[in-house]
Enzyme design. Sequence first.
Site, PDB file in Angstrom:
ATOM      1  N   HIS A  74      57.417  55.788  74.182  1.00 15.70           N
ATOM      2  CA  HIS A  74      56.089  56.197  74.660  1.00 15.70           C
ATOM      3  C   HIS A  74      55.606  57.479  73.975  1.00 15.70           C
ATOM      4  CE1 HIS A  74      55.700  53.232  77.964  1.00 15.70           C
ATOM      5  NE2 HIS A  74      57.003  53.297  77.968  1.00 15.70           N
ATOM      6  N   ASN A 147      53.554  50.968  84.061  1.00 12.59           N
ATOM      7  CA  ASN A 147      53.122  50.271  82.845  1.00 12.59           C
ATOM      8  C   ASN A 147      51.900  49.410  83.149  1.00 12.59           C
ATOM      9  OD1 ASN A 147      55.034  51.210  81.027  1.00 12.59           O
ATOM     10  ND2 ASN A 147      56.384  49.456  81.236  1.00 12.59           N
ATOM     11  N   TYR A 361      64.696  60.803  82.631  1.00  7.06           N
ATOM     12  CA  TYR A 361      63.442  61.490  82.294  1.00  7.06           C
ATOM     13  C   TYR A 361      63.625  62.999  82.157  1.00  7.06           C
ATOM     14  CZ  TYR A 361      61.015  57.087  82.513  1.00  7.06           C
ATOM     15  OH  TYR A 361      60.612  55.813  82.226  1.00  7.06           O
TER      16      TYR A 361
HETATM   17 FE1  HDE Z   1      60.656  54.909  80.628  1.00 12.28          FE
HETATM   18  N1  HDE Z   1      61.214  56.550  79.581  1.00 12.28           N
HETATM   19  N2  HDE Z   1      62.563  54.351  80.796  1.00 12.28           N
HETATM   20  N3  HDE Z   1      60.088  53.171  81.559  1.00 12.28           N
HETATM   21  N4  HDE Z   1      58.737  55.407  80.449  1.00 12.28           N
HETATM   22  C1  HDE Z   1      60.398  57.488  79.078  1.00 12.28           C
HETATM   23  O1  HDE Z   1      60.766  59.763  79.270  1.00 12.28           O
HETATM   24  C2  HDE Z   1      63.636  55.112  80.537  1.00 12.28           C
HETATM   25  C3  HDE Z   1      60.911  52.217  82.051  1.00 12.28           C
HETATM   26  C4  HDE Z   1      57.666  54.787  81.009  1.00 12.28           C
HETATM   27  O2  HDE Z   1      53.542  59.327  79.589  1.00 12.28           O
HETATM   28  C5  HDE Z   1      61.140  58.658  78.515  1.00 12.28           C
HETATM   29  O3  HDE Z   1      59.678  61.711  79.032  1.00 12.28           O
HETATM   30  C6  HDE Z   1      64.839  54.444  80.926  1.00 12.28           C
HETATM   31  C7  HDE Z   1      60.209  51.325  82.925  1.00 12.28           C
HETATM   32  C8  HDE Z   1      56.455  55.484  80.670  1.00 12.28           C
HETATM   33  O4  HDE Z   1      55.096  60.806  79.243  1.00 12.28           O
HETATM   34  C9  HDE Z   1      62.605  58.300  78.766  1.00 12.28           C
HETATM   35  C10 HDE Z   1      64.443  53.234  81.418  1.00 12.28           C
HETATM   36  C11 HDE Z   1      58.920  51.764  82.917  1.00 12.28           C
HETATM   37  C12 HDE Z   1      56.859  56.563  79.899  1.00 12.28           C
HETATM   38  C13 HDE Z   1      62.493  56.985  79.475  1.00 12.28           C
HETATM   39  C14 HDE Z   1      63.023  53.179  81.342  1.00 12.28           C
HETATM   40  C15 HDE Z   1      58.856  52.909  82.057  1.00 12.28           C
HETATM   41  C16 HDE Z   1      58.270  56.497  79.778  1.00 12.28           C
HETATM   42  C17 HDE Z   1      60.819  59.034  77.103  1.00 12.28           C
HETATM   43  C18 HDE Z   1      65.322  52.120  81.959  1.00 12.28           C
HETATM   44  C19 HDE Z   1      57.717  51.141  83.642  1.00 12.28           C
HETATM   45  C20 HDE Z   1      55.958  57.607  79.278  1.00 12.28           C
HETATM   46  C21 HDE Z   1      60.313  60.459  77.165  1.00 12.28           C
HETATM   47  C22 HDE Z   1      66.133  52.507  83.031  1.00 12.28           C
HETATM   48  C23 HDE Z   1      57.814  51.270  85.072  1.00 12.28           C
HETATM   49  C24 HDE Z   1      55.746  58.777  80.197  1.00 12.28           C
HETATM   50  C25 HDE Z   1      60.190  60.747  78.553  1.00 12.28           C
HETATM   51  C26 HDE Z   1      54.703  59.712  79.635  1.00 12.28           C
HETATM   52  C27 HDE Z   1      59.054  57.448  79.093  1.00 12.28           C
HETATM   53  C28 HDE Z   1      63.578  56.347  79.936  1.00 12.28           C
HETATM   54  C29 HDE Z   1      62.309  52.042  81.730  1.00 12.28           C
HETATM   55  C30 HDE Z   1      57.633  53.596  81.808  1.00 12.28           C
HETATM   56  C31 HDE Z   1      63.505  58.232  77.568  1.00 12.28           C
HETATM   57  C32 HDE Z   1      66.244  54.985  80.787  1.00 12.28           C
HETATM   58  C33 HDE Z   1      60.791  50.151  83.710  1.00 12.28           C
HETATM   59  C34 HDE Z   1      55.044  55.098  81.083  1.00 12.28           C
HETATM   60  O5  HDE Z   1      63.209  59.253  79.576  1.00 12.28           O
END
Ligand code: HDE
Length: 715
Positions: A74, A147, A361
Amino acid sequence: MSPPRRKDSGPKFQSESVKTDIRSPLTTAQGVQIPDNHHSLKAGPRGPTLMQDFILREKLMHFDHERIPERVVHARGAAAHGYFKLYKPLSQFSSAGFLQDPAVETPVFVRFSTAVGSRGSADTVRDVRGFSVKFYTQQGNYDLVGNNMPVYFIQDAIKFPDLMHALKPEPQHEMPQASSAHDTFWDFVSLMPESTHMLMWLMSDRAIPRSYRMMEGFGVHTFRLVNPHGQSCFVKFHWKPKLGLHSMAWDEAQKMAGQDPDFHRRDLWDAIESGHFPEWELGVQLVEMGKEAELGIDLLDATKLIPEELVPILPIGRMVLNRNPDDFFAETEQVAFNPGHLVPGIDFSNDPLLLGRLFSYADSQLSRMGSPNFQALPINRPACPMHHFLRGGQLQASVHRERAAYEPNTLASGTEFRVDGATQGFQSCPDVLESGKLRQQSASFDEHFSQATLFWNSQSQAEKDHVVAAFCFELSKVKSKEIRQRTVDNLAHVDMKLASRVAAQLGIDAPNAVAAAGRLGFKHHKMQSQLQEAPSLSMIGRYKPDISTRKVAVLAANGVDMIAIKRVIQELTDAGLQCKVVAPQLGHVGTASGRTLAVDFSFGNTSSVMFDAVLLPGGVACADALCRLGAALHFALEAYKHCKPICAINEGVLLLGSLGFSQSQQKDTALTVPTPGVVIADSQKAIEGQISQTFIEAMLEHRHWDRVNLDSVPA
Ligand code: HDE
């Protein structure tokens, strides 16, 4: 167009942001006045630069460190400030402060993003979009990090790094950028049947939105609402856009990535600057504790959704985005969302994907911003009072004057200070845990296809065609024949027709459901779906149409019949549309009646993908000039191919001549719609004000996906 209304919303920290008097002399970071910002200190005018030039060194040092690591996923995003307002108190279900009083405007900061591409990648790639909302409530910050699709690829957080290593550009050459159309992604997902439902969404038009303003948002996981008596219920969060749910054509999205890689970012920015504030309604699906089994859907499995047809959405409030950020870096880049940022009245479910995210996060932010003090940055800190004993750390900006940075204590005020954890503050739902330690999952998680099939069955014919085309495109970029075959074999468990259409296009063997089922890792515990179809899963016809802010291209050249289109343009503008004149060159064109018409764009600096609809005015000389200009013909044909509404007046129809449209069609009827979304009229009808309505009706459909023989259109 209504005048800009820049409302001052957002958390109070804005008033503290750095204000520089731009007329005051430049200084160093230490406040020392800079005598000359253009020349470094040298030994003589041609001599070597001197090390003692602390002004030069400070400037370069700061510049060298201007970037921070981008988000690992993202990375590419855009954001805006606004507010959330409740419709009526939700106290029956939740004690959350911001869900009690409809008079309160809770400030929000919202960031939209693509998931896969790096920070400089294009906006319109095929991808899931992030939809992150930070509510600055009076009980602390609440982040709903969702999302634009209601399900996810995987069920357990432990698979996330594998998913992303497969989806991101391949490691040996870092290609392709911001695209899932490559071997490693399809290798992984074809071995991971739980991703099938999400693949259906990713191959659908939801993955190529027309605008961030025209996307739905979903919390994805099941959460819990907890009322003041400690009773909880399951909840799924939904954002519904006021402007409806719209997408682009795939060919258009790809071209747009080159024409304007910032398309979504610009669209959001421009809408807010011009006072057209995007708006969403927040809704909840509530499921009583103990009743979840009746749905036949495991609510802890993030690859499943609850169809609205089974549990209707209760609208609870609206969110308006009304202010663009002042500083992209300080706000959009440094904002730190975390699904673990909860407030009292909202709690987690035991979804293993969600619980893994709770670690990821903050850890990610720490790596990006280098210090746990990212929480104190203006965009991240709460708008409510804080009292904590978090101390020190790199770049600590607060000066803490108390001696007693611990609890309990008596030194701070002379009386005992002790936290009473029994009743106050955030109370976690008192769950009774079921069993001992296991590295396993519930058998109900082994059901991977019924909702993928439900999604497929619920699409219109045009939407199904787009899904097939997307699978074909993506898999055609996959070099391994085995991976392609494995994918269509899996698709046979969704729908045989879908799988066969894809296999035929790829020139591979017919899909083989048995081969898929025999593969290692393939589990399929079939559950009976309560529905055969769920209209809520289709994008078509679910929203009250709203075309405000859509862009109409008016193609013009010298000799344009302005008299006929003057009224049309006025009526379209009154309906909230933006009409822009596109001509062979910038400046002006002469009209048939001897006047001039100001030009907004030339065929060289824009293209049809930048517009939602096209108006082709009459005028013999104008039509003649445009028909001899390849770029103008391409403009009209491409708009047709992308299923956009087109209105042609008199000779304007000549630009569509190669498609078989002609002036004789208007002579017979004066106004006709020979193909969905194509309005052909004579100038008299235009002058009498009879065509705008028909054209607007064509625009209310957004796109006419059911146009036939599109493949034969040369654009
Ligand atoms: Fe994320 N995700 N994610 N994700 N995600 C990140 O956090 C992660 C998941 C989502 O506008 C990271 O600050 C793991 C689902 C958005 O700043 C990170 C898992 C959904 C954004 C991270 C998921 C999301 C992130 C990258 C599986 C929808 C952007 C940098 C367990 C509900 C936030 C950060 C923004 C961002 C990890 C799965 C949505 C790496 C480990 C499911 C919208 O921490």
